[in-house]
Design an enzyme around this catalytic site. Structure first.
Site, PDB file in Angstrom:
ATOM      1  N   ILE A  56       1.105  -1.178  -0.011  1.00 24.35           N
ATOM      2  CA  ILE A  56       0.076   0.178  -0.192  1.00 24.35           C
ATOM      3  C   ILE A  56       0.974   1.183  -0.036  1.00 24.35           C
ATOM      4  O   ILE A  56       1.408   1.600   0.953  1.00 24.35           O
ATOM      5  CB  ILE A  56      -0.901  -0.004   1.235  1.00 24.35           C
ATOM      6  CG1 ILE A  56      -1.979  -0.872   1.256  1.00 24.35           C
ATOM      7  CG2 ILE A  56      -1.741   1.281   1.277  1.00 24.35           C
ATOM      8  CD1 ILE A  56      -2.881  -0.980   2.557  1.00 24.35           C
ATOM      9  N   TYR A  57       0.988   1.712  -1.146  1.00 27.77           N
ATOM     10  CA  TYR A  57       1.977   3.044  -1.370  1.00 27.77           C
ATOM     11  C   TYR A  57       1.068   4.191  -1.544  1.00 27.77           C
ATOM     12  O   TYR A  57       0.291   4.285  -2.424  1.00 27.77           O
ATOM     13  CB  TYR A  57       3.064   2.803  -2.411  1.00 27.77           C
ATOM     14  CG  TYR A  57       4.012   1.794  -2.065  1.00 27.77           C
ATOM     15  CD1 TYR A  57       4.361   1.123  -0.897  1.00 27.77           C
ATOM     16  CD2 TYR A  57       4.745   1.187  -3.270  1.00 27.77           C
ATOM     17  CE1 TYR A  57       5.250   0.370  -0.741  1.00 27.77           C
ATOM     18  CE2 TYR A  57       5.611   0.263  -2.954  1.00 27.77           C
ATOM     19  CZ  TYR A  57       5.846  -0.060  -1.725  1.00 27.77           C
ATOM     20  OH  TYR A  57       6.971  -0.946  -1.440  1.00 27.77           O
TER      21      TYR A  57
ATOM     22  N   GLY B   4      -4.464   5.763   2.252  1.00 26.06           N
ATOM     23  CA  GLY B   4      -4.179   4.546   2.587  1.00 26.06           C
ATOM     24  C   GLY B   4      -5.391   3.743   2.989  1.00 26.06           C
ATOM     25  O   GLY B   4      -5.449   2.461   2.850  1.00 26.06           O
TER      26      GLY B   4
ATOM     27  N   ASN C 280       8.787   0.814  11.397  1.00 24.54           N
ATOM     28  CA  ASN C 280       7.708   1.599  10.978  1.00 24.54           C
ATOM     29  C   ASN C 280       6.628   1.380  12.017  1.00 24.54           C
ATOM     30  O   ASN C 280       5.483   0.813  12.069  1.00 24.54           O
ATOM     31  CB  ASN C 280       7.052   1.199   9.742  1.00 24.54           C
ATOM     32  CG  ASN C 280       6.187   2.091   9.024  1.00 24.54           C
ATOM     33  OD1 ASN C 280       5.645   3.016   9.880  1.00 24.54           O
ATOM     34  ND2 ASN C 280       5.611   1.937   7.694  1.00 24.54           N
TER      35      ASN C 280
ATOM     36  N   TYR D  34      -1.908  -1.234  12.305  1.00 19.42           N
ATOM     37  CA  TYR D  34      -2.501  -2.527  11.952  1.00 19.42           C
ATOM     38  C   TYR D  34      -3.014  -3.152  13.440  1.00 19.42           C
ATOM     39  O   TYR D  34      -4.014  -3.896  13.335  1.00 19.42           O
ATOM     40  CB  TYR D  34      -1.765  -3.227  11.185  1.00 19.42           C
ATOM     41  CG  TYR D  34      -1.435  -2.808   9.776  1.00 19.42           C
ATOM     42  CD1 TYR D  34      -2.582  -2.808   9.078  1.00 19.42           C
ATOM     43  CD2 TYR D  34      -0.054  -2.273   9.494  1.00 19.42           C
ATOM     44  CE1 TYR D  34      -2.501  -2.515   7.861  1.00 19.42           C
ATOM     45  CE2 TYR D  34      -0.163  -1.967   8.071  1.00 19.42           C
ATOM     46  CZ  TYR D  34      -1.137  -1.981   7.113  1.00 19.42           C
ATOM     47  OH  TYR D  34      -1.152  -1.469   5.934  1.00 19.42           O
TER      48      TYR D  34
ATOM     49  N   LYS E 124      -4.127  -1.718  15.780  1.00 18.58           N
ATOM     50  CA  LYS E 124      -5.360  -1.028  16.412  1.00 18.58           C
ATOM     51  C   LYS E 124      -6.428  -1.745  15.721  1.00 18.58           C
ATOM     52  O   LYS E 124      -7.525  -1.606  16.193  1.00 18.58           O
ATOM     53  CB  LYS E 124      -5.393   0.566  16.087  1.00 18.58           C
ATOM     54  CG  LYS E 124      -6.421   1.128  16.547  1.00 18.58           C
ATOM     55  CD  LYS E 124      -6.150   2.778  16.183  1.00 18.58           C
ATOM     56  CE  LYS E 124      -7.265   3.563  15.947  1.00 18.58           C
ATOM     57  NZ  LYS E 124      -7.243   4.890  15.603  1.00 18.58           N
TER      58      LYS E 124
END
Length: 138
Positions: free
Chosen positions: A60-61, A72, A99, A106, A108
């Site tokens: 996902i960029y 995103g 990161n 993720y 969460k």
């Protein structure tokens, strides 16, 4: 980074990825400009697990100027829609261990860590945290 970009995003490699029936790309557009994209892998196209009942979010960029603008999130929601439509039991991805923002995001939304793998960025070996989300009803 230059080596990674040359090898991982060469015209030949991207053409092969786009032509792979077990991978899918989705693009976020604003005024006909691509501002982000999503790459999903199914079955044997997955980078690690190769599970027919799973879906991998490989990428996902989003362009930096659109960070924090829900692009995103929209791409992630598209991945979830595809996973549910494919009756996947779970969805998984790898996140660079440095990161923290992505890892926390993720976690969460329900992803849990289940393994680690080495990701080569040029000659630099980096550790990715592998995370998955069990999908209910499958």
């Amino acid at each position: 980074m230059t080596k990674y970009l040359e090898e991982g995003f060469s015209l030949e490699k991207l053409t092969a990825e786009l032509n792979n029936p077990d991978s899918a790309f989705y693009f976020a557009l604003l005024d006909n400009q691509v501002i982000g994209y999503l790459k999903l892998n199914f079955g044997q196209s997955q980078t690690e697990l190769k599970d027919d009942k799973a879906l991998e979010i490989e990428r996902i960029y989003v362009l930096r100027e659109f960070h924090g603008k829900k692009v995103g999130q929209l791409l992630y929601e598209k991945a979830m829609q595809i996973a549910r439509g494919a009756n996947a039991r779970y969805i998984w991805l790898g996140v660079w261990e440095e990161n923290g923002k992505a890892i926390n995001f993720y976690k969460k939304i329900g992803f849990v860590e289940f393994d680690k793998h080495i990701f080569k960025l040029g000659n630099d070996e980096q550790t990715d945290i592998m995370m998955k989300l069990q999908l209910t009803g499958n």
